[in-house]
Enzyme design. Structure first.
Site, PDB file in Angstrom:
ATOM      1  N   CYS A 121       0.960  -1.261  -0.017  1.00 29.32           N
ATOM      2  CA  CYS A 121      -0.095   0.110   0.019  1.00 29.32           C
ATOM      3  C   CYS A 121       0.933   1.493   0.017  1.00 29.32           C
ATOM      4  O   CYS A 121       0.265   2.442  -0.312  1.00 29.32           O
ATOM      5  CB  CYS A 121      -0.875   0.100   1.330  1.00 29.32           C
ATOM      6  SG  CYS A 121      -1.875  -1.523   1.350  1.00 29.32           S
ATOM      7  N   HIS A 261      -3.128   6.864   2.619  1.00 31.33           N
ATOM      8  CA  HIS A 261      -3.629   5.837   1.782  1.00 31.33           C
ATOM      9  C   HIS A 261      -5.076   5.383   2.564  1.00 31.33           C
ATOM     10  O   HIS A 261      -5.069   5.549   3.905  1.00 31.33           O
ATOM     11  CB  HIS A 261      -2.595   4.610   2.274  1.00 31.33           C
ATOM     12  CG  HIS A 261      -3.139   3.057   2.007  1.00 31.33           C
ATOM     13  ND1 HIS A 261      -3.889   2.794   0.971  1.00 31.33           N
ATOM     14  CD2 HIS A 261      -2.977   2.159   2.881  1.00 31.33           C
ATOM     15  CE1 HIS A 261      -4.199   1.557   1.153  1.00 31.33           C
ATOM     16  NE2 HIS A 261      -3.810   1.033   2.214  1.00 31.33           N
ATOM     17  N   ASN A 291     -10.154  -0.124   0.470  1.00 31.38           N
ATOM     18  CA  ASN A 291      -8.966  -0.074   0.419  1.00 31.38           C
ATOM     19  C   ASN A 291      -8.251  -0.678  -0.899  1.00 31.38           C
ATOM     20  O   ASN A 291      -8.527  -2.097  -1.163  1.00 31.38           O
ATOM     21  CB  ASN A 291      -8.335  -0.786   1.636  1.00 31.38           C
ATOM     22  CG  ASN A 291      -6.793  -1.056   1.826  1.00 31.38           C
ATOM     23  OD1 ASN A 291      -6.217  -0.715   0.866  1.00 31.38           O
ATOM     24  ND2 ASN A 291      -6.230  -1.485   2.764  1.00 31.38           N
TER      25      ASN A 291
END
Ligand code: UT7
Length: 348
Positions: A121, A261, A291
């Site tokens: 990520c 993020h 996500n």
């Protein structure tokens, strides 16, 4: 690694950003029918209301190509002028070939180097740092960086602790050499990793440690110690952002927009409150996207721009964190160059 960019003869700039999410939307109500969960739990614990899921025939490169084509069109960039195509992904089409050459070939980037990078990520921030390095050392003038993920292929749909979190998508950014009089560009990066925490977020099998053909199906899916990753994330967003801003001698109050993020709204709200960045200077879209790992920051940046939240002249703070455990922060002054119009291209 902590880097402040100052005094380099060429500065890299964020010349454009675009996002793409697949059409299919998976709502919390649908998840209620798949696992033992509720919309109320998911919204209150994560902020997620829905996420997008790739069609069966869509792989990571397909999403990346969509985002890349939109970006090239918007910025008026000819794919032949790209010197490098970097694909940040933790869910590549194949073990090999890498995904980037597939994308470069399909968009017509014939003279570009093409390579994948995997920082989970944090991949988009690591990719921005590498793109900036390529441009500022003179190896490239135009780098296409794409964060692209089909995480839903690695989701265990019987595990309620993870399956409600992830979605699919791609975000593309153009990192280009800025003209000498430009006011915009990347100012610095803070990148890091703590491998001691690697086992907190993994896909246990499918690599050389436990080859896919020997693995139990559940070991080919995402496994996460949510609480530990949560603790790490809330700590590292603040630490990394503060370290970088101090090094750049930029006050928190000078940041016009923060995009981090999109993992959990509670993580984001906690960290931005600790940093002292007011809500109206933070952009989140986790409620509609979930996500999407390395794609989440560029998708959010593009949406912020479309909604008038990312404006020319803004000082932007970006922070990523994820498996590894890795993290990365970047600060950039954003001033998109005007896309060439047909009239400006030359005499008729
Ligand atoms: O992109 C990579 C980075 N990833 C992250 O940053 C994720 C970080 N972690 C998180 O966001 C949170 O830890 C989660 C959202 C994963 C979990 O939230 P939490 O508030 O930490 O919940 P928890 O794990 O402490 O679980 C609390 C309860 C448990 O039940 P008991 O043991 O208290 O009876 C879980 O079994 O919530 C239960 N639970 C659920 N209940 C309904 C866990 N998942 C669900 C669910 N629906 N989907």
């Amino acid at each position: 690694m902590l880097v402040a960019r100052n005094g380099t003869p060429v500065r890299a700039r964020l010349a454009g950003v675009e996002g793409y999410v697949p059409e299919r939307v998976l709502t919390n109500a649908e998840l209620e029918r798949i696992v033992d969960t509720t919309d109320e739990w998911i919204v209150s614990r994560t902020g997620i209301r829905e996420r997008h899921v790739a069609a069966d025939d869509q792989a990571t490169s397909d999403l990346a190509v969509e985002a890349a084509r939109r970006l090239l069109e918007r910025t008026g960039t000819d794919a032949a002028d790209l010197d490098a195509v970097l694909v940040a992904t933790t869910t590549p089409d194949h073990v090999f070939p890498p995904t980037a050459p597939l994308v470069a070939g399909r968009i017509g980037a014939r003279s570009a180097a093409a390579v994948d990078l995997n920082a989970a990520c944090s991949g988009f921030i690591y990719g921005l740092a590498q793109s900036t390095a390529l441009v500022e050392c003179g190896m490239a003038r135009n780098v296409l960086l794409i964060g692209s993920e089909v995480l839903t292929r690695y989701v265990d749909w019987t595990d309620r602790t993870t399956c409600v979190l992830f979605g699919d998508g791609a975000g593309a950014a153009l990192v280009s050499a800025a003209p000498p009089d430009a006011v915009d560009g990347f100012l610095g990066f803070d990148l890091g990793a703590d491998g001691d925490l690697a086992d907190q977020l993994t896909v246990p099998a499918g690599g050389t440690r436990a080859p896919a053909h020997t693995a139990a199906p559940e070991d080919l899916c995402i496994r996460m110690n949510g609480r530990e990753v949560y603790k790490f994330a809330t700590r590292i967003i603040e630490e990394s952002a503060r370290r970088l801003l101090e090094r750049l001698e930029i006050g928190v109050d000078e940041i016009d927009l923060m995009v981090a993020h999109q993992a959990n709204i509670r993580i984001l709200e906690y960290a931005t409150e600790r940093l002292g960045i007011p809500e109206d200077r933070v952009f989140n879209n986790i409620d509609r996207v979930g996500n999407t790992s390395s794609a989440s920051i560029p998708i959010a940046l593009a949406e912020a721009r479309d909604r008038g939240r990312l404006r020319p002249g803004d000082l932007v703070l970006m922070v990523g964190f994820g498996a590894g455990l890795t993290w990365g922060a970047a600060v950039a002054r954003y001033e998109p160059p005007a896309a060439p119009t047909p009239d400006a291209a030359g005499p008729a």
